[in-house]
Design a protein around this motif. Structure first.
Motif, PDB file in Angstrom:
ATOM      1  N   SER A 131      -3.427   1.953   5.485  1.00  0.00           N
ATOM      2  CA  SER A 131      -3.687   1.066   6.617  1.00  0.00           C
ATOM      3  C   SER A 131      -4.973   0.273   6.421  1.00  0.00           C
ATOM      4  O   SER A 131      -5.058  -0.908   6.778  1.00  0.00           O
ATOM      5  CB  SER A 131      -3.779   1.885   7.911  1.00  0.00           C
ATOM      6  OG  SER A 131      -2.521   2.434   8.235  1.00  0.00           O
ATOM      7  N   LEU A 132      -5.981   0.921   5.831  1.00  0.00           N
ATOM      8  CA  LEU A 132      -7.252   0.249   5.576  1.00  0.00           C
ATOM      9  C   LEU A 132      -7.075  -0.868   4.541  1.00  0.00           C
ATOM     10  O   LEU A 132      -7.633  -1.967   4.687  1.00  0.00           O
ATOM     11  CB  LEU A 132      -8.289   1.260   5.081  1.00  0.00           C
ATOM     12  CG  LEU A 132      -9.721   0.742   4.876  1.00  0.00           C
ATOM     13  CD1 LEU A 132     -10.275   0.153   6.165  1.00  0.00           C
ATOM     14  CD2 LEU A 132     -10.620   1.862   4.369  1.00  0.00           C
ATOM     15  N   ILE A 133      -6.275  -0.607   3.514  1.00  0.00           N
ATOM     16  CA  ILE A 133      -5.970  -1.625   2.499  1.00  0.00           C
ATOM     17  C   ILE A 133      -5.320  -2.838   3.160  1.00  0.00           C
ATOM     18  O   ILE A 133      -5.708  -3.990   2.923  1.00  0.00           O
ATOM     19  CB  ILE A 133      -5.019  -1.051   1.422  1.00  0.00           C
ATOM     20  CG1 ILE A 133      -5.746  -0.039   0.542  1.00  0.00           C
ATOM     21  CG2 ILE A 133      -4.405  -2.170   0.581  1.00  0.00           C
ATOM     22  CD1 ILE A 133      -6.669  -0.645  -0.471  1.00  0.00           C
ATOM     23  N   CYS A 134      -4.331  -2.587   4.006  1.00  0.00           N
ATOM     24  CA  CYS A 134      -3.602  -3.679   4.658  1.00  0.00           C
ATOM     25  C   CYS A 134      -4.523  -4.486   5.575  1.00  0.00           C
ATOM     26  O   CYS A 134      -4.470  -5.718   5.602  1.00  0.00           O
ATOM     27  CB  CYS A 134      -2.426  -3.122   5.456  1.00  0.00           C
ATOM     28  SG  CYS A 134      -1.126  -2.438   4.418  1.00  0.00           S
ATOM     29  N   LYS A 185       2.863  -1.515   4.122  1.00  0.00           N
ATOM     30  CA  LYS A 185       2.439  -0.138   3.843  1.00  0.00           C
ATOM     31  C   LYS A 185       3.642   0.778   4.026  1.00  0.00           C
ATOM     32  O   LYS A 185       4.549   0.502   4.825  1.00  0.00           O
ATOM     33  CB  LYS A 185       1.316   0.279   4.794  1.00  0.00           C
ATOM     34  CG  LYS A 185       1.720   0.295   6.256  1.00  0.00           C
ATOM     35  CD  LYS A 185       0.544   0.634   7.150  1.00  0.00           C
ATOM     36  CE  LYS A 185       0.967   0.558   8.630  1.00  0.00           C
ATOM     37  NZ  LYS A 185      -0.157   0.738   9.545  1.00  0.00           N
ATOM     38  N   ILE A 186       3.635   1.842   3.239  1.00  0.00           N
ATOM     39  CA  ILE A 186       4.672   2.858   3.398  1.00  0.00           C
ATOM     40  C   ILE A 186       4.547   3.478   4.784  1.00  0.00           C
ATOM     41  O   ILE A 186       3.432   3.645   5.299  1.00  0.00           O
ATOM     42  CB  ILE A 186       4.534   3.945   2.308  1.00  0.00           C
ATOM     43  CG1 ILE A 186       4.735   3.335   0.923  1.00  0.00           C
ATOM     44  CG2 ILE A 186       5.505   5.084   2.545  1.00  0.00           C
ATOM     45  CD1 ILE A 186       6.117   2.823   0.643  1.00  0.00           C
ATOM     46  N   SER A 187       5.652   3.816   5.401  1.00  0.00           N
ATOM     47  CA  SER A 187       5.645   4.346   6.767  1.00  0.00           C
ATOM     48  C   SER A 187       4.689   5.530   6.923  1.00  0.00           C
ATOM     49  O   SER A 187       4.734   6.481   6.144  1.00  0.00           O
ATOM     50  CB  SER A 187       7.057   4.801   7.158  1.00  0.00           C
ATOM     51  OG  SER A 187       7.033   5.434   8.416  1.00  0.00           O
ATOM     52  N   PRO A 188       3.802   5.478   7.932  1.00  0.00           N
ATOM     53  CA  PRO A 188       2.868   6.591   8.160  1.00  0.00           C
ATOM     54  C   PRO A 188       3.489   7.706   8.999  1.00  0.00           C
ATOM     55  O   PRO A 188       2.864   8.733   9.228  1.00  0.00           O
ATOM     56  CB  PRO A 188       1.731   5.912   8.927  1.00  0.00           C
ATOM     57  CG  PRO A 188       2.397   4.815   9.692  1.00  0.00           C
ATOM     58  CD  PRO A 188       3.532   4.333   8.825  1.00  0.00           C
ATOM     59  N   ALA A 217       0.872  -1.185   0.000  1.00  0.00           N
ATOM     60  CA  ALA A 217       0.000   0.000   0.000  1.00  0.00           C
ATOM     61  C   ALA A 217       0.899   1.222   0.000  1.00  0.00           C
ATOM     62  O   ALA A 217       1.559   1.523   1.006  1.00  0.00           O
ATOM     63  CB  ALA A 217      -0.910  -0.014   1.215  1.00  0.00           C
ATOM     64  N   ALA A 218       0.941   1.941  -1.138  1.00  0.00           N
ATOM     65  CA  ALA A 218       1.912   3.031  -1.296  1.00  0.00           C
ATOM     66  C   ALA A 218       1.264   4.274  -1.883  1.00  0.00           C
ATOM     67  O   ALA A 218       1.793   4.895  -2.799  1.00  0.00           O
ATOM     68  CB  ALA A 218       3.062   2.564  -2.186  1.00  0.00           C
ATOM     69  N   THR A 219       0.096   4.645  -1.348  1.00  0.00           N
ATOM     70  CA  THR A 219      -0.538   5.890  -1.763  1.00  0.00           C
ATOM     71  C   THR A 219      -0.081   6.999  -0.824  1.00  0.00           C
ATOM     72  O   THR A 219       0.607   6.751   0.171  1.00  0.00           O
ATOM     73  CB  THR A 219      -2.077   5.775  -1.720  1.00  0.00           C
ATOM     74  OG1 THR A 219      -2.502   5.760  -0.351  1.00  0.00           O
ATOM     75  CG2 THR A 219      -2.553   4.504  -2.401  1.00  0.00           C
ATOM     76  N   ASP A 220      -0.482   8.229  -1.122  1.00  0.00           N
ATOM     77  CA  ASP A 220      -0.109   9.341  -0.237  1.00  0.00           C
ATOM     78  C   ASP A 220      -1.125   9.538   0.886  1.00  0.00           C
ATOM     79  O   ASP A 220      -1.013  10.476   1.679  1.00  0.00           O
ATOM     80  CB  ASP A 220       0.052  10.638  -1.033  1.00  0.00           C
ATOM     81  CG  ASP A 220      -1.178  10.962  -1.874  1.00  0.00           C
ATOM     82  OD1 ASP A 220      -2.205  10.253  -1.714  1.00  0.00           O
ATOM     83  OD2 ASP A 220      -1.121  11.904  -2.677  1.00  0.00           O
ATOM     84  N   ASP A 221      -2.118   8.648   0.972  1.00  0.00           N
ATOM     85  CA  ASP A 221      -3.118   8.693   2.044  1.00  0.00           C
ATOM     86  C   ASP A 221      -2.783   7.606   3.072  1.00  0.00           C
ATOM     87  O   ASP A 221      -2.988   6.413   2.838  1.00  0.00           O
ATOM     88  CB  ASP A 221      -4.516   8.461   1.452  1.00  0.00           C
ATOM     89  CG  ASP A 221      -5.633   8.659   2.480  1.00  0.00           C
ATOM     90  OD1 ASP A 221      -5.374   8.438   3.677  1.00  0.00           O
ATOM     91  OD2 ASP A 221      -6.755   8.996   2.068  1.00  0.00           O
ATOM     92  N   ARG A 222      -2.259   8.008   4.229  1.00  0.00           N
ATOM     93  CA  ARG A 222      -1.775   7.046   5.222  1.00  0.00           C
ATOM     94  C   ARG A 222      -2.915   6.187   5.779  1.00  0.00           C
ATOM     95  O   ARG A 222      -2.749   4.987   6.010  1.00  0.00           O
ATOM     96  CB  ARG A 222      -1.072   7.792   6.362  1.00  0.00           C
ATOM     97  CG  ARG A 222       0.131   8.588   5.895  1.00  0.00           C
ATOM     98  CD  ARG A 222       0.951   9.122   7.051  1.00  0.00           C
ATOM     99  NE  ARG A 222       0.204  10.004   7.929  1.00  0.00           N
ATOM    100  CZ  ARG A 222      -0.018  11.295   7.688  1.00  0.00           C
ATOM    101  NH1 ARG A 222       0.432  11.843   6.566  1.00  0.00           N
ATOM    102  NH2 ARG A 222      -0.691  12.045   8.535  1.00  0.00           N
ATOM    103  N   ALA A 223      -4.076   6.798   5.990  1.00  0.00           N
ATOM    104  CA  ALA A 223      -5.216   6.041   6.514  1.00  0.00           C
ATOM    105  C   ALA A 223      -5.692   4.998   5.506  1.00  0.00           C
ATOM    106  O   ALA A 223      -6.028   3.870   5.871  1.00  0.00           O
ATOM    107  CB  ALA A 223      -6.357   6.993   6.872  1.00  0.00           C
TER     108      ALA A 223
END
Length: 620
Positions: free
Chosen positions: A479-482, A496-499, A470-476
């Motif tokens: 996390s929801l994808i994961c 996921k990319i680090s939030p 999960a590597a979008t610019d939306d951190r939430a």
């Protein structure tokens, strides 16, 4: 023998789950390992005999377990899956089942030596495959979606049909051989079957309505469904034996097609329960067999019957029933070969063995041996051959581990290109057509849509991809994808990319606790990676050697380097994360995102060398 019933329950569970783990660890068919384990613990070593030890509880436990397993399987039968597959699935489940019944009955009479009455009962029963044996095979074999869906639908739909055909054959036989024939029983059979379908549909609609209207709290949904499944099965089965299987199948299909959001959560719970039940029930059934039964299996008439069922009856019924359905020859060949029998065949044949013998058919005593012979040989043959045959027929998705990346941006495009360069499958998913422009230009595989939408679930084939990033610019959203896909991909394969963003701690503290492992390193957020791409950082590939080990490699790297992933000589892919415990060794290839300094120095050195060579050439 075991010291107590409690100890036996523990041992059965331990052997079942242990067999599943062993099969996963060494990439063997789980049903084969479970069958062998049960035989060793039961008739061979004499440690267990669940049928004798559990007494009158044995049959109800098996029946309830089969009902829950069948319901769990039918909970995955959404009609949306039947796009382009409705015709072959319908044909196989009707015409194919009928052909298999007739041919199987003829084979049982002429080869196994059974009377016509017993042959037609067992012929109806042996059309079943079932989720207990098909689902474990599909999980491990990674078939193409079309044959995988056909086998799944057939296994779940034909399971109750086979049991009903056996009951129907028995009722017909009882009617025809009676001194005073009475058609009331036949009418009762059809009425009971219709009632089972309506009752299952009503249970499904009722549970769906209670979920949607909030009459059941979240924490009670899964337990409530389990109890209603048992109610649905028992209610129908008490009226007519074996119609309970039809009822729970109808209930599962009804719930699966109501579009209830909480069904996906229940489905994961049911999958876990189903795996536990399959593991324990297989151990119980095989451990309860007698040594005499095992020895009888190798008699010529039983071996001949099994061979004809596997190599003639099954392929012929599939090829005849799928004429004009659009299936390729390879797909027909694969589906025509794969038909392992399982728990339903064993349990129902045990029931009919007793009923038919009471009715005066002495040859029915061989049914248990005949059934286990077919179960064991089909499980063994199909379990070990499905992967090999699928590859030979080009119907396998087996290959190097693929990566599904959610989020299209400059970094993910370059990451995808590096994975593709290494020969690894990759696809990038994004809901923005504009953001996908660079992906399209790069030639990478892509999917336009929201990863969380229902349409994506049915249109995107995720089988080739073992890892999700999960590597979008939306951190939430990451996390929801994961959290959503963790049950499907496994906790260790979802990243996921680090939030964590410097100066923005509030959201990060919350989001970091929700699903998915942090990719690469906690200090590299999406903003950091985007900045590095803007500063012309380079994807560098380095293979470790005896002269240049991992310690030297790390020491040579700039502190701003991002270690991305490593590839083992075997082709295994490992993404870097703070939880990664794998230490790279000689032969591993590491891919990193490095600052351009070294590249500039190398280019400069090369230019200097060329300039000096040119000067020397001019002087000469």
């Amino acid at each position: 023998m075991v010291p107590s019933l409690l100890f036996e329950v523990m041992l059965i569970g331990l052997l079942g789950i242990g067999s599943q783990w062993l099969a996963w660890r060494y990439r063997m068919p789980a049903i084969v390992v479970m069958s062998i384990t049960g035989l060793l613990a039961g008739p061979i070593l004499g440690i267990l005999n669940p049928e004798e030890d559990f007494g009158s509880l044995y049959s109800p436990i098996i029946s309830v377990a089969v009902a829950i397993i069948l319901f769990e399987g039918s909970l995955n039968l959404s009609f949306k899956e039947l796009r382009d597959l409705g015709k072959p699935v319908f044909r196989i489940s009707t015409i194919g089942a009928f052909i298999a019944w007739i041919l199987g009955s003829l084979t049982a009479h002429y080869i196994a030596g059974l009377s016509w009455a017993v042959a037609f009962v067992i012929g109806g029963l042996f059309i079943v495959t079932g989720p207990t044996v098909i689902m474990p095979l599909l999980r491990q074999s990674k078939l193409n979606p079309r044959p995988a869906k056909i086998l799944k639908w057939e296994g779940i739909i034909v399971d109750p049909i086979g049991a009903l055909l056996a009951v129907f054959a028995f009722e017909i036989i009882s009617f025809m051989t009676a001194d005073d024939p009475d058609g009331t029983k036949l009418l009762l059979f059809f009425a009971a079957s219709l009632f089972a379908i309506i009752f299952g549909w009503a249970c499904g609609r009722g549970m769906g309505w209670m979920f949607e209207t909030g009459h059941i709290p979240e924490f009670l949904k899964s337990p409530a469904v389990v109890i209603v499944v048992i109610l649905c099965f028992t209610g129908a089965d008490e009226i007519m034996h074996e119609t309970g299987l039809l009822s729970v199948t109808a209930m599962g299909i009804t719930l699966a097609n109501m579009g209830i959001s909480s069904i996906s959560d229940m489905r994961h719970f049911k999958e876990n329960i189903s795996i536990l039940l399959i593991s324990t029930i297989f151990i119980m059934l095989t451990a309860s067999l007698q040594l005499e039964t095992l020895l009888q299996i190798f008699s010529p008439n039983i071996i001949g019957y099994v061979i004809l069922m596997m190599f003639i009856v099954r392929p012929l019924s599939i090829f005849l029933s799928t004429i004009g359905t659009g299936l390729s020859f390879n797909e027909k060949a694969l589906v025509g070969w794969i038909a392992p029998r399982g728990i339903v065949a064993l349990t129902v044949s045990g029931y009919f063995s007793g009923v038919l013998q009471e009715a005066g058919y002495d040859d029915a005593g061989i049914l248990t041996t005949l059934t286990f012979g077919l179960v064991f040989f089909t499980v063994l043959a199909h379990g070990f051959s499905i992967g090999w045959l699928a590859k030979k027929l080009h119907l396998s998705m087996e290959g190097k581990p693929g990566t599904l990346i959610v989020g299209a941006n400059r970094f993910t495009v370059e990451l995808g290109k590096s994975l593709q360069k290494a020969g690894l499958p990759v696809i990038i998913v994004d809901s923005s057509w504009e953001r996908l422009r660079k992906v399209r230009e790069s030639g990478l595989n892509f999917y336009h849509g929201n990863m969380l939408s229902e349409q994506t679930e049915y249109n995107l084939d995720t089988i080739p991809y073992e890892y999700l990033l999960a590597a979008t610019d939306d951190r939430a959203y990451n996390s929801l994808i994961c959290t959503t896909f963790m049950p499907e991909y496994g906790r260790t394969n979802v990243f996921k990319i680090s939030p964590f963003v410097e100066g923005k701690s509030t959201n990060s503290e919350i989001v970091s606790k929700v699903g998915g492992r942090i990719l690469f390193d906690k200090k590299f957020s999406m903003d950091d990676l985007t900045d590095k791409m803007a500063n012309h950082y380079i994807f560098r590939q380095t293979t470790l050697t005896a002269q240049y080990n991992y310690k030297q490699y790390v020491e040579d790297k700039d502190p701003s380097t991002v270690f991305l992933y490593l590839i083992k000589p075997s082709g295994q892919l490992k993404f870097y994360s703070e939880e990664m415990r794998t230490v790279p060794v000689v032969g591993d290839t590491i891919v990193s995102l490095t600052p351009p300094n070294k590249e500039k120095a190398k280019i400069q050195a090369k230019l200097e060398t060329n300039r000096n060579n040119n000067q020397n050439g001019n002087q000469n």
